[in-house]
Motif scaffolding. Structure first.
Motif, mmCIF file in Angstrom:
data_model
loop_
_atom_site.group_PDB
_atom_site.id
_atom_site.type_symbol
_atom_site.label_atom_id
_atom_site.label_comp_id
_atom_site.label_asym_id
_atom_site.label_seq_id
_atom_site.Cartn_x
_atom_site.Cartn_y
_atom_site.Cartn_z
ATOM 1 N N VAL A 1 20.906 5.473 44.836
ATOM 2 C CA VAL A 1 19.534 5.968 44.659
ATOM 3 C C VAL A 1 19.225 6.152 43.181
ATOM 4 O O VAL A 1 18.140 5.808 42.707
ATOM 5 C CB VAL A 1 19.345 7.295 45.431
ATOM 6 N N GLU A 2 20.180 6.679 42.428
ATOM 7 C CA GLU A 2 19.960 6.864 40.989
ATOM 8 C C GLU A 2 19.729 5.522 40.295
ATOM 9 O O GLU A 2 18.810 5.375 39.472
ATOM 10 C CB GLU A 2 21.166 7.586 40.374
ATOM 11 N N ALA A 3 20.564 4.537 40.626
ATOM 12 C CA ALA A 3 20.427 3.225 39.981
ATOM 13 C C ALA A 3 19.123 2.550 40.382
ATOM 14 O O ALA A 3 18.430 1.963 39.545
ATOM 15 C CB ALA A 3 21.614 2.349 40.355
ATOM 16 N N THR A 4 18.774 2.637 41.673
ATOM 17 C CA THR A 4 17.530 2.012 42.137
ATOM 18 C C THR A 4 16.324 2.669 41.490
ATOM 19 O O THR A 4 15.359 1.984 41.111
ATOM 20 C CB THR A 4 17.431 2.097 43.672
ATOM 21 N N LEU A 5 16.368 4.010 41.363
ATOM 22 C CA LEU A 5 15.269 4.708 40.703
ATOM 23 C C LEU A 5 15.156 4.280 39.245
ATOM 24 O O LEU A 5 14.051 4.092 38.721
ATOM 25 C CB LEU A 5 15.492 6.224 40.795
ATOM 26 N N LEU A 6 16.313 4.081 38.613
ATOM 27 C CA LEU A 6 16.314 3.606 37.229
ATOM 28 C C LEU A 6 15.689 2.205 37.152
ATOM 29 O O LEU A 6 14.905 1.913 36.243
ATOM 30 C CB LEU A 6 17.748 3.587 36.698
ATOM 31 N N GLY A 7 16.035 1.348 38.116
ATOM 32 C CA GLY A 7 15.439 0.018 38.149
ATOM 33 C C GLY A 7 13.941 0.045 38.373
ATOM 34 O O GLY A 7 13.183 -0.713 37.752
ATOM 35 N N LEU A 8 13.497 0.944 39.246
ATOM 36 C CA LEU A 8 12.066 1.069 39.503
ATOM 37 C C LEU A 8 11.318 1.576 38.278
ATOM 38 O O LEU A 8 10.209 1.113 37.976
ATOM 39 C CB LEU A 8 11.820 2.004 40.691
ATOM 40 N N LEU A 9 11.928 2.525 37.570
ATOM 41 C CA LEU A 9 11.289 3.033 36.351
ATOM 42 C C LEU A 9 11.185 1.933 35.300
ATOM 43 O O LEU A 9 10.150 1.768 34.636
ATOM 44 C CB LEU A 9 12.075 4.227 35.807
ATOM 45 N N GLY A 10 12.276 1.157 35.142
ATOM 46 C CA GLY A 10 12.228 0.027 34.213
ATOM 47 C C GLY A 10 11.218 -1.012 34.654
ATOM 48 O O GLY A 10 10.467 -1.568 33.837
ATOM 49 N N ALA B 1 15.938 -4.270 43.258
ATOM 50 C CA ALA B 1 17.033 -4.918 43.973
ATOM 51 C C ALA B 1 18.198 -5.234 43.034
ATOM 52 O O ALA B 1 19.367 -5.086 43.409
ATOM 53 C CB ALA B 1 16.532 -6.197 44.634
ATOM 54 N N THR B 2 17.885 -5.650 41.815
ATOM 55 C CA THR B 2 18.940 -5.945 40.836
ATOM 56 C C THR B 2 19.734 -4.691 40.507
ATOM 57 O O THR B 2 20.979 -4.712 40.476
ATOM 58 C CB THR B 2 18.316 -6.525 39.555
ATOM 59 N N ALA B 3 19.021 -3.596 40.249
ATOM 60 C CA ALA B 3 19.705 -2.335 39.948
ATOM 61 C C ALA B 3 20.559 -1.890 41.127
ATOM 62 O O ALA B 3 21.692 -1.415 40.945
ATOM 63 C CB ALA B 3 18.666 -1.270 39.598
ATOM 64 N N PHE B 4 20.042 -2.040 42.337
ATOM 65 C CA PHE B 4 20.784 -1.653 43.545
ATOM 66 C C PHE B 4 22.069 -2.459 43.670
ATOM 67 O O PHE B 4 23.157 -1.898 43.898
ATOM 68 C CB PHE B 4 19.884 -1.863 44.768
ATOM 69 N N LEU C 1 17.476 3.439 27.526
ATOM 70 C CA LEU C 1 18.210 2.262 27.062
ATOM 71 C C LEU C 1 18.702 1.409 28.229
ATOM 72 O O LEU C 1 18.759 0.178 28.139
ATOM 73 C CB LEU C 1 19.393 2.697 26.196
ATOM 74 N N SER C 2 19.055 2.078 29.342
ATOM 75 C CA SER C 2 19.572 1.344 30.492
ATOM 76 C C SER C 2 18.520 0.444 31.122
ATOM 77 O O SER C 2 18.826 -0.661 31.598
ATOM 78 C CB SER C 2 20.096 2.326 31.548
ATOM 79 N N CYS C 3 17.277 0.908 31.164
ATOM 80 C CA CYS C 3 16.238 0.132 31.847
ATOM 81 C C CYS C 3 15.388 -0.698 30.881
ATOM 82 O O CYS C 3 14.414 -1.316 31.291
ATOM 83 C CB CYS C 3 15.330 1.048 32.667
ATOM 84 N N PHE C 4 15.774 -0.711 29.586
ATOM 85 C CA PHE C 4 14.973 -1.444 28.605
ATOM 86 C C PHE C 4 14.938 -2.947 28.919
ATOM 87 O O PHE C 4 13.885 -3.582 28.927
ATOM 88 C CB PHE C 4 15.535 -1.206 27.202
ATOM 89 N N ALA D 1 16.845 -11.560 31.659
ATOM 90 C CA ALA D 1 16.625 -10.227 31.087
ATOM 91 C C ALA D 1 16.843 -9.142 32.130
ATOM 92 O O ALA D 1 17.435 -8.090 31.855
ATOM 93 C CB ALA D 1 15.218 -10.137 30.499
ATOM 94 N N ILE D 2 16.375 -9.383 33.358
ATOM 95 C CA ILE D 2 16.569 -8.399 34.430
ATOM 96 C C ILE D 2 18.044 -8.268 34.767
ATOM 97 O O ILE D 2 18.560 -7.159 34.970
ATOM 98 C CB ILE D 2 15.745 -8.800 35.671
ATOM 99 N N LEU D 3 18.757 -9.402 34.833
ATOM 100 C CA LEU D 3 20.193 -9.345 35.107
ATOM 101 C C LEU D 3 20.946 -8.621 33.995
ATOM 102 O O LEU D 3 21.903 -7.884 34.261
ATOM 103 C CB LEU D 3 20.740 -10.762 35.286
ATOM 104 N N ALA D 4 20.514 -8.836 32.748
ATOM 105 C CA ALA D 4 21.137 -8.108 31.639
ATOM 106 C C ALA D 4 20.926 -6.602 31.812
ATOM 107 O O ALA D 4 21.835 -5.797 31.546
ATOM 108 C CB ALA D 4 20.552 -8.584 30.311
#
Length: 426
Positions: free
Chosen positions: A353-362, A401-404, A23-26, A311-314
């Motif tokens: 790292v967790e947030a960036t990985l989440l952003g990369l997965l999304g 970068a946005t997630a980071f 849901l976080s990276c949707f 959408a990415i910022l959201a």
């Protein structure tokens, strides 16, 4: 904290909360998909635009009669094909000087075929020097036809579609398409208006979905069809009342973009003299069309890109909220890590790292969705190209970068927690 250990810890944390992670990276995945799709559209538009410039000519000028309420003072005969001859005579170095005159709703008769909606176009052989995308059956008009005012003509055969889009199914075929499907007019005598002409050639237009002239108004889109005749024969046989020498437009090509402005001024000065000072014509530089089309492409691209970025910022905001909530569920874990020697920098790095990985997965999921859409639509849609790896990488980098950036504040808050209080947190 070692990078490998941080990645392993981040992977375990995301895997243990699968629904929350998805849901976080949707939103990020939707934004990246929109960006990838936009890149494909822009790449396709740019490629077709460059092909169109090559066909049209970078030094192209359009000399046309002035309409829109202009009232002649009677000093000029209007824009005529003799004007084109004087331009050619005064400036023989020009790549092209092509006068064009047309008349709609001309009656065509060929045996039992009758059509009252033909567009007759009077041209010279120089017409083929630019915007030429046709295949010829038979031959095209030549200088001998013009000098002799020969009663010959060339029929334009519309190209149709390779893969017809759904919206085109609501538009019927033109009369000329139907005629040429069942009759070969090459070599036959036909009647245009009250005069007999011999069909010496068939111009076969490219399919609409492969025609590079996407921003030009091409011939062949009139209801009945288009037939080209020598401009001198048009003057004698098909000219309307008034001045039969008048033309709608004179297409000029200076050969080079850098010379277009110079020849525009020279042609304007020549025509002012010929028209006795009456401003009943206008000269437009092709660069005006170029700049207008480029501006529309940029505006369209910006609009779509903004949607993707929003959408990415959201998604980034969602990651920030989730990371803040995660901190409160992991206060004791943070205290234990600090007690075992982890520094504040280690805690910040862990959450980043967790947030960036989440952003990369999304971003990866969005890139896959965008690539799938482009791969499916590119062979079927006009003005779309297959996406490149660089565009995918750029969209994914934006997502990471946005997630980071959105995780910086929650990570800083986690690092500020007091280790002793964290160990006693329930």
């Amino acid at each position: 904290m070692r990078v490998a250990e941080a990645l392993r810890t981040a992977g375990l944390e995301l895997a243990s909360h699968k629904v929350r992670s998805v849901l976080s990276c949707f939103s990020i995945s939707i934004g990246v998909a929109a960006m990838v799709f936009t890149f494909s559209q822009i790449e396709g538009l740019h490629k077709r635009f460059q092909d169109a410039i090559t066909l049209t000519g970078p030094g192209r000028l359009f000399v046309s009669a002035k309409w829109g309420g202009y009232v002649s003072r009677g000093l000029s005969k209007g824009l005529t094909w003799q004007d084109a001859e004087h331009i050619r005579s005064a400036m023989p170095e020009l790549y092209m000087v092509s006068p064009v005159v047309s008349r709609g709703r001309v009656r065509l008769e060929a045996g039992d075929i009758k059509n009252d909606d033909i567009q007759a176009v009077g041209i010279t052989p120089e017409w083929r020097l630019r915007d030429w995308v046709y295949k010829v059956r038979g031959r095209f008009l030549n200088e001998g036809d013009v000098r002799a005012s020969a009663r010959v003509c060339v029929v334009l055969q519309p190209g149709g579609w390779i893969k017809k889009p759904f919206w085109a199914r609501f538009f019927p075929e033109t009369s000329m398409q139907k005629i040429l499907k069942h009759r070969d007019l090459l070599g036959r005598r036909i009647r245009l208006g009250d005069h007999l002409f011999t069909v010496v050639g068939i111009l076969v237009a490219p399919p609409r979905d492969k025609d590079p002239r996407w921003f030009n108004i091409g011939f062949g889109r009139s209801g009945g069809g288009t037939i080209f005749v020598p401009i001198t024969a048009f003057r004698q046989c098909l000219g309307s009342g008034g001045n039969p020498d008048r033309v709608n437009q004179i297409n000029v090509d200076a050969g080079e973009e850098s010379k277009a402005g110079l020849y525009k001024r020279r042609i304007e000065a020549l025509l002012k003299i010929r028209h006795r000072g009456e401003p009943d014509f206008e000269i437009r530089d092709f660069r005006e069309f170029y700049e207008g089309a480029t501006r529309r492409i940029r505006e369209w691209a910006l609009a779509i890109a903004v949607i993707g970025i929003v959408a990415i910022l959201a998604g980034g905001i969602g990651i920030m909220n989730v990371t803040l909530a995660t901190i409160f569920s992991r206060v004791r874990e943070i205290g234990i890590r600090r007690a075992l020697g982890a520094t504040r920098r280690d805690i910040v790095a862990q959450f980043l790292v967790e947030a960036t990985l989440l952003g990369l997965l999304g971003g990866g999921a969005g890139a896959g969705l965008g690539i799938a859409a482009v791969t499916y639509l590119a062979p079927r849609a006009d003005r779309m190209e297959q996406i490149s790896a660089a565009h995918v990488a750029a969209a994914m980098a934006l997502a990471a970068a946005t997630a980071f950036l959105f995780a910086l504040y929650p990570a800083y808050q986690a690092a500020k927690l007091d280790p002793i209080e964290s160990l006693h947190y329930e």
